[in-house]
Design an enzyme around this catalytic site. Structure first.
Site, PDB file in Angstrom:
ATOM      1  N   SER A 142       0.885  -1.171   0.000  1.00  0.00           N
ATOM      2  CA  SER A 142       0.000   0.000   0.000  1.00  0.00           C
ATOM      3  C   SER A 142       0.915   1.210   0.000  1.00  0.00           C
ATOM      4  O   SER A 142       2.084   1.108   0.417  1.00  0.00           O
ATOM      5  CB  SER A 142      -0.851   0.003   1.272  1.00  0.00           C
ATOM      6  OG  SER A 142      -1.447   1.272   1.482  1.00  0.00           O
ATOM      7  N   TYR A 155      -2.275   0.278  10.862  1.00  0.00           N
ATOM      8  CA  TYR A 155      -2.253  -0.129   9.444  1.00  0.00           C
ATOM      9  C   TYR A 155      -0.894   0.196   8.828  1.00  0.00           C
ATOM     10  O   TYR A 155      -0.316  -0.624   8.104  1.00  0.00           O
ATOM     11  CB  TYR A 155      -3.374   0.607   8.701  1.00  0.00           C
ATOM     12  CG  TYR A 155      -3.530   0.227   7.235  1.00  0.00           C
ATOM     13  CD1 TYR A 155      -4.171  -0.950   6.869  1.00  0.00           C
ATOM     14  CD2 TYR A 155      -3.057   1.054   6.227  1.00  0.00           C
ATOM     15  CE1 TYR A 155      -4.341  -1.298   5.532  1.00  0.00           C
ATOM     16  CE2 TYR A 155      -3.218   0.723   4.880  1.00  0.00           C
ATOM     17  CZ  TYR A 155      -3.862  -0.452   4.537  1.00  0.00           C
ATOM     18  OH  TYR A 155      -4.029  -0.790   3.200  1.00  0.00           O
TER      19      TYR A 155
HETATM   20  P1  NAD Z   1     -11.697  -5.585  -0.105  1.00  0.00           P
HETATM   21  O1  NAD Z   1     -12.325  -5.476   1.238  1.00  0.00           O
HETATM   22  O2  NAD Z   1     -12.476  -5.159  -1.290  1.00  0.00           O
HETATM   23  O3  NAD Z   1     -11.185  -7.063  -0.345  1.00  0.00           O
HETATM   24  C1  NAD Z   1     -10.504  -7.754   0.678  1.00  0.00           C
HETATM   25  C2  NAD Z   1     -10.964  -9.204   0.658  1.00  0.00           C
HETATM   26  O4  NAD Z   1     -10.244  -9.863   1.695  1.00  0.00           O
HETATM   27  C3  NAD Z   1     -12.451  -9.369   0.956  1.00  0.00           C
HETATM   28  O5  NAD Z   1     -13.066 -10.207  -0.011  1.00  0.00           O
HETATM   29  C4  NAD Z   1     -12.477  -9.999   2.348  1.00  0.00           C
HETATM   30  O6  NAD Z   1     -13.567 -10.910   2.521  1.00  0.00           O
HETATM   31  C5  NAD Z   1     -11.136 -10.702   2.392  1.00  0.00           C
HETATM   32  N1  NAD Z   1     -10.649 -10.852   3.769  1.00  0.00           N
HETATM   33  C6  NAD Z   1     -10.547  -9.890   4.728  1.00  0.00           C
HETATM   34  N2  NAD Z   1     -10.105 -10.423   5.861  1.00  0.00           N
HETATM   35  C7  NAD Z   1      -9.924 -11.745   5.635  1.00  0.00           C
HETATM   36  C8  NAD Z   1      -9.481 -12.825   6.434  1.00  0.00           C
HETATM   37  N3  NAD Z   1      -9.172 -12.654   7.725  1.00  0.00           N
HETATM   38  N4  NAD Z   1      -9.383 -14.058   5.878  1.00  0.00           N
HETATM   39  C9  NAD Z   1      -9.739 -14.250   4.571  1.00  0.00           C
HETATM   40  N5  NAD Z   1     -10.184 -13.264   3.771  1.00  0.00           N
HETATM   41  C10 NAD Z   1     -10.267 -12.023   4.300  1.00  0.00           C
HETATM   42  O7  NAD Z   1     -10.329  -4.738   0.012  1.00  0.00           O
HETATM   43  P2  NAD Z   1      -9.352  -4.162  -1.129  1.00  0.00           P
HETATM   44  O8  NAD Z   1      -9.523  -2.698  -1.144  1.00  0.00           O
HETATM   45  O9  NAD Z   1      -9.451  -4.936  -2.372  1.00  0.00           O
HETATM   46  O10 NAD Z   1      -7.932  -4.454  -0.426  1.00  0.00           O
HETATM   47  C11 NAD Z   1      -7.099  -5.513  -0.845  1.00  0.00           C
HETATM   48  C12 NAD Z   1      -5.673  -5.213  -0.424  1.00  0.00           C
HETATM   49  O11 NAD Z   1      -5.266  -3.963  -0.986  1.00  0.00           O
HETATM   50  C13 NAD Z   1      -5.459  -5.097   1.083  1.00  0.00           C
HETATM   51  O12 NAD Z   1      -4.233  -5.707   1.436  1.00  0.00           O
HETATM   52  C14 NAD Z   1      -5.369  -3.598   1.301  1.00  0.00           C
HETATM   53  O13 NAD Z   1      -4.628  -3.261   2.444  1.00  0.00           O
HETATM   54  C15 NAD Z   1      -4.682  -3.157   0.024  1.00  0.00           C
HETATM   55  N6  NAD Z   1      -4.886  -1.751  -0.343  1.00  0.00           N
HETATM   56  C16 NAD Z   1      -6.139  -1.256  -0.501  1.00  0.00           C
HETATM   57  C17 NAD Z   1      -6.295   0.083  -0.835  1.00  0.00           C
HETATM   58  C18 NAD Z   1      -7.666   0.683  -1.025  1.00  0.00           C
HETATM   59  O14 NAD Z   1      -7.768   1.901  -1.293  1.00  0.00           O
HETATM   60  N7  NAD Z   1      -8.735  -0.094  -0.904  1.00  0.00           N
HETATM   61  C19 NAD Z   1      -5.168   0.889  -1.018  1.00  0.00           C
HETATM   62  C20 NAD Z   1      -3.916   0.344  -0.872  1.00  0.00           C
HETATM   63  C21 NAD Z   1      -3.773  -1.004  -0.524  1.00  0.00           C
END
Ligand code: NAD
Length: 261
Positions: A142, A155
């Site tokens: 991230s 985080y």
């Molecule tokens: P999201 O919530 O859309 O998807 C995350 C998925 O992970 C979900 O389907 C959820 O059910 C699953 N999940 C969560 N906890 C879990 C667990 N304990 N066991 C199994 N599955 C689990 O989130 P996203 O925005 O797609 O984020 C994905 C990655 O990208 C993360 O690592 C996040 O930190 C990173 N990220 C996101 C952003 C953003 O703006 N959303 C920015 C930078 C980095």
């Protein structure tokens, strides 16, 4: 078809960025297994890609669930070439000042348990198969892994920890398995879950004006969406393109650190 005959396992592949990675990998010819805690989300992705995707419901904090996902992947597709550790939650910028003393330990354990420990457990579970395939691992970092302001202390600490994990894993697994990271910035339209331990279950990412914020703060002056981030994972997974890459973390964030004054 850059991923023809390749097999990947994506944690958190049921939603957001993980789902976009699954879709892109399938489009590039790969077969993909998903580990996600939401059976409904898994079902949606699996039924959209009949035969190319299998899903396992489980929690990335469980070693058994990670091992089960690897086993189901190999049962369905015969091998594992690329592990993508991606499942994560957010702390909704929770400040230390605002967190209650009696909840802070649980919040740390929940977030680091999913966002960092979950990656290490997935890696441990996948290691024997990645060793066999001379494959690679890719982890979602991230902008918060590189700069402050992308989350609260918990985080940001977890995402900085992921970069340390990537470097040590790349060191430990060389020369057999390459290990890299992709550090996306904000993902337009996403809805990253908050922490149950801080009663953030009903928080919604979509309440944040994230798309507008990205247009304002990014030098590239636009919002980026999950499908626009997925190509970086193909780059690191494609055996023809990524030979020299190990221990690398790609800043893939619209130039957050390039704004200057
Ligand atoms: P999201 O919530 O859309 O998807 C995350 C998925 O992970 C979900 O389907 C959820 O059910 C699953 N999940 C969560 N906890 C879990 C667990 N304990 N066991 C199994 N599955 C689990 O989130 P996203 O925005 O797609 O984020 C994905 C990655 O990208 C993360 O690592 C996040 O930190 C990173 N990220 C996101 C952003 C953003 O703006 N959303 C920015 C930078 C980095």
């Amino acid at each position: 078809m850059r991923m023809k005959d390749q097999v990947a396992l994506v944690t958190g592949g049921g939603s957001g960025l993980g789902k976009a990675i699954v879709e892109r990998f399938v489009k590039e010819g790969a077969r993909v297994a998903i580990l996600d805690r939401s059976p409904e989300r898994i079902e949606e992705v699996v039924s959209a890609h009949q035969g190319a995707v299998v899903g396992v419901a489980g929690d990335v904090r469980s070693m058994d669930d990670n091992k089960n996902a690897v086993a189901e992947c190999v049962k369905a597709f015969g091998k594992l070439d690329t592990l993508i550790g991606n499942a994560g939650v957010w702390d909704y910028n929770a400040t230390l000042a605002s967190a209650d003393d009696d909840r802070i330990s649980d919040a740390i354990n929940e977030l680091i348990g999913i966002n960092l420990n979950g990656y290490i457990l997935a890696a441990k579970a996948a290691l024997p198969e990645l060793y066999k395939s001379k494959g690679n691992a890719i982890f979602t970092v991230s902008n918060a892994g590189l700069y402050p302001g992308g989350g609260g202390v918990i985080y940001t600490a977890a995402k900085h920890g992921v970069i340390g994990m990537i470097k040590q894993m790349a060191h430990e697994w060389a020369p057999h398995i390459r290990v890299n990271g992709v550090a996306p910035g904000g993902i337009g339209g996403s809805n990253l879950a908050g922490l149950a331990s801080l009663s953030q279950e009903n928080n919604s990412f979509s309440d944040l004006p994230l798309d507008d914020l990205m247009k304002q703060i990014l030098p590239l002056e636009k919002a980026f969406y999950a499908d626009e981030y997925a190509g970086a994972y193909v780059f690191f997974a494609d055996r023809n393109d990524n030979g020299p890459a190990t221990g690398a973390v790609l800043n893939f964030d619209g130039g957050i650190g390039m704004r200057g004054f």
